[in-house]
Motif scaffolding. Sequence first.
Motif, short mmCIF file in Angstrom:
data_model
loop_
_atom_site.label_atom_id
_atom_site.label_comp_id
_atom_site.label_asym_id
_atom_site.label_seq_id
_atom_site.Cartn_x
_atom_site.Cartn_y
_atom_site.Cartn_z
N LEU A 120 0.83 -1.20 0.00
CA LEU A 120 0.00 0.00 0.00
C LEU A 120 0.87 1.25 0.00
N LYS A 121 0.56 2.19 -0.87
CA LYS A 121 1.32 3.44 -0.91
C LYS A 121 1.07 4.27 0.35
N VAL A 122 -0.17 4.28 0.81
CA VAL A 122 -0.54 4.99 2.04
C VAL A 122 -1.16 3.99 3.00
N PRO A 123 -0.53 3.74 4.14
CA PRO A 123 -1.04 2.72 5.06
C PRO A 123 -2.39 3.06 5.70
N MET A 124 -2.62 4.36 6.02
CA MET A 124 -3.81 4.70 6.79
C MET A 124 -4.11 6.19 6.73
N GLN A 125 -5.38 6.51 6.87
CA GLN A 125 -5.79 7.89 7.12
C GLN A 125 -6.60 7.93 8.41
N VAL A 126 -6.48 9.06 9.12
CA VAL A 126 -7.20 9.26 10.38
C VAL A 126 -8.05 10.51 10.25
N ARG A 127 -9.29 10.44 10.75
CA ARG A 127 -10.14 11.63 10.76
C ARG A 127 -10.49 11.96 12.20
N LEU A 128 -10.15 13.17 12.63
CA LEU A 128 -10.45 13.64 13.98
C LEU A 128 -11.90 14.07 14.08
N THR A 129 -12.37 14.32 15.30
CA THR A 129 -13.77 14.68 15.48
C THR A 129 -14.11 16.02 14.84
N ASP A 130 -13.11 16.89 14.65
CA ASP A 130 -13.40 18.18 14.01
C ASP A 130 -13.36 18.10 12.48
N GLY A 131 -13.19 16.89 11.95
CA GLY A 131 -13.19 16.70 10.50
C GLY A 131 -11.82 16.74 9.86
N THR A 132 -10.76 17.03 10.63
CA THR A 132 -9.41 17.08 10.08
C THR A 132 -8.94 15.70 9.64
N TYR A 133 -8.42 15.62 8.42
CA TYR A 133 -7.84 14.38 7.91
C TYR A 133 -6.33 14.37 8.15
N ILE A 134 -5.84 13.22 8.59
CA ILE A 134 -4.40 13.04 8.79
C ILE A 134 -3.98 11.81 7.99
N THR A 135 -2.97 11.96 7.16
CA THR A 135 -2.48 10.84 6.36
C THR A 135 -1.24 10.26 7.00
N ARG A 136 -1.30 8.98 7.37
CA ARG A 136 -0.15 8.30 7.96
C ARG A 136 0.75 7.79 6.83
N TYR A 137 1.59 8.69 6.32
CA TYR A 137 2.47 8.35 5.22
C TYR A 137 3.47 7.27 5.64
N GLU A 154 -4.90 12.94 22.05
CA GLU A 154 -6.11 12.21 21.67
C GLU A 154 -5.86 11.36 20.44
N PHE A 155 -5.18 11.91 19.47
CA PHE A 155 -4.81 11.16 18.26
C PHE A 155 -3.90 9.98 18.62
N LEU A 156 -2.89 10.25 19.45
CA LEU A 156 -1.91 9.24 19.80
C LEU A 156 -2.54 8.07 20.53
N ASP A 157 -3.45 8.36 21.47
CA ASP A 157 -4.07 7.30 22.25
C ASP A 157 -4.91 6.38 21.38
N GLN A 158 -5.63 6.95 20.44
CA GLN A 158 -6.44 6.09 19.56
C GLN A 158 -5.56 5.27 18.62
N GLN A 159 -4.41 5.81 18.23
CA GLN A 159 -3.47 5.03 17.43
C GLN A 159 -2.88 3.89 18.25
N LEU A 160 -2.55 4.16 19.50
CA LEU A 160 -1.99 3.12 20.37
C LEU A 160 -2.96 1.97 20.59
N LEU A 161 -4.25 2.29 20.64
CA LEU A 161 -5.24 1.24 20.86
C LEU A 161 -5.24 0.20 19.75
N ILE A 162 -4.83 0.59 18.55
CA ILE A 162 -4.82 -0.35 17.42
C ILE A 162 -3.81 -1.46 17.65
N THR A 163 -2.63 -1.11 18.13
CA THR A 163 -1.54 -2.10 18.20
C THR A 163 -1.08 -2.42 19.61
N ALA A 164 -1.19 -1.47 20.55
CA ALA A 164 -0.78 -1.73 21.93
C ALA A 164 -1.96 -1.99 22.85
N GLN A 165 -3.19 -1.75 22.36
CA GLN A 165 -4.42 -2.02 23.11
C GLN A 165 -4.54 -1.21 24.39
#
Length: 497
Positions: free
Chosen positions: A84-101, A191-202
């Motif tokens: 995959l060229k781009v592994p993931m995108q994240v959308r915050l509650t305010d609608g901001t998109y973040i691309t995990r390049y 807030e972003f970091l904690d939700q990312q950690l939940l994916i792999t570190a639970q």
Amino acid sequence: MEKVQVAVVGSGFGALTAAALLAKAGLQVSVLEMNKYPGGCASTYKRKGYWFETGATTLVGLDEDMPLKYLLDVTGIDVSPLRLKVPMQVRLTDGTYITRYNDLEDWIQEAERVFGQQGQRPFWETCFAISQKVWRTSLRQLSFPFSSFSDLGSAIKNFKWEQLGLIPLAFQSLTRLLAKHNLIENHRFIEFLDQQLLITAQNKHQDVNVLFGATALCYTLYGNYYVPGGLRQLALATVRSLEQNGARLLYKHQVNSIQSQQNGTYLLSTSKGDMEAEFVVAGLPLNNVARLFKDQSIQQSVQNYVMQSDKVNSALTWSIAFERTGSEKQVLHHQVHVPGGVPFVGSESIFISLSHPLDDQRAPAGICLAAVSTHVPHPAANYIDKKEELEQWVVQFLAQQGFLMPDKVLYVQAATPGAWIKWTGREWGQVGGYPQYLSIKPWQMKDARLDGKKAYVCGDTVYPGQGIPGVCLGGIIAAQKLLRDHFPAKVSLLRQR
């Protein structure tokens, strides 16, 4: 009564890894699986003609020094994944998109764009450097955690000076690293970091040490792959490797109990009759292992490592099929923060994985499959019986986020922790392995040896656990320890080509 040399209980990917390596080394292996598909939580199941992902959806671990690459190199397994060229995108509650390049520099610039420049570059450069050291160490220290003098001897033989620098990180919380780079007060970033950690570190940053946390946060900075036909294809390719080396995979064989015998073997009581095995490898959660083995010594040794429901997570998942309209997301994996939380659960985000538009093995052309999931903490205390309401909610929410059109939805089904119990047999429907806790150091996690004799264990609740790279590494460690303990001359057969 049938007699076998090695009985591997379960066909999750950790168990399949151990089985494939032991068969490659020349042992006679039988894998006993309660279901009709291999792969456990890294598999694919069929409903209404569609192949939906069971749990895991992202394939990671094919970079240099990583466990899955080692397994494929040793066994010759080939799944021809798509990078995959781009592994993931994240959308915050305010609608901001973040691309995990995938590229570190691109990701740092994206993090600075969204969260500000302060601290981002040194934080992510530090995390990535730690993760690289962790993976370089992982395949060199296959005797870890130690439970014998031979383990210590192997560790000393494979010691590199850079490994010393990893030890203090097991004592440090991510909170400390975030504070060092002036990020702890950046609440939006936390807030972003904690939700990312939940994916792999639970777990969240307060409870995760730097050693595991940095590695967990950087998984998008390594190769992320999609397997045409679903992750079941990885399990099936491993099964083919097993069979080529004389092993068997016995479906619909549920193991009800295991008892050691006076002659040094193990008696397995299964749904298809009794079986006697010289060796046992349990690819099961420790909670299940404690109930499965009838030997009090094993029960007591495992009980010291078992976590209770209030410390673990189950999952709420949705399988959705819908017609493509040409406006679908181009990135396949997304984490979306949910304003107000997921109904009836309260979790703060959902993870969405879409089927590849060129993959016609899982669904006909023009149809997209979505696997959606979220955490259910303390599953024993959180019974969910709102399947219909949750199915309606997820369609509406995904429509609002631009993933689909409600009138194009062909099928939707929610799976609660109860469904996970039925599908996997795992206590409380527990998925994702044990959460990382700062109070539990790596060397305090369960070793692959169960009784110091001929019973071993691997899986996502055993060190190192979690994610395909983690459970694969756990299976490698179990196989290596069994061979070093009983067939040391065969260990050389598992060298990378």
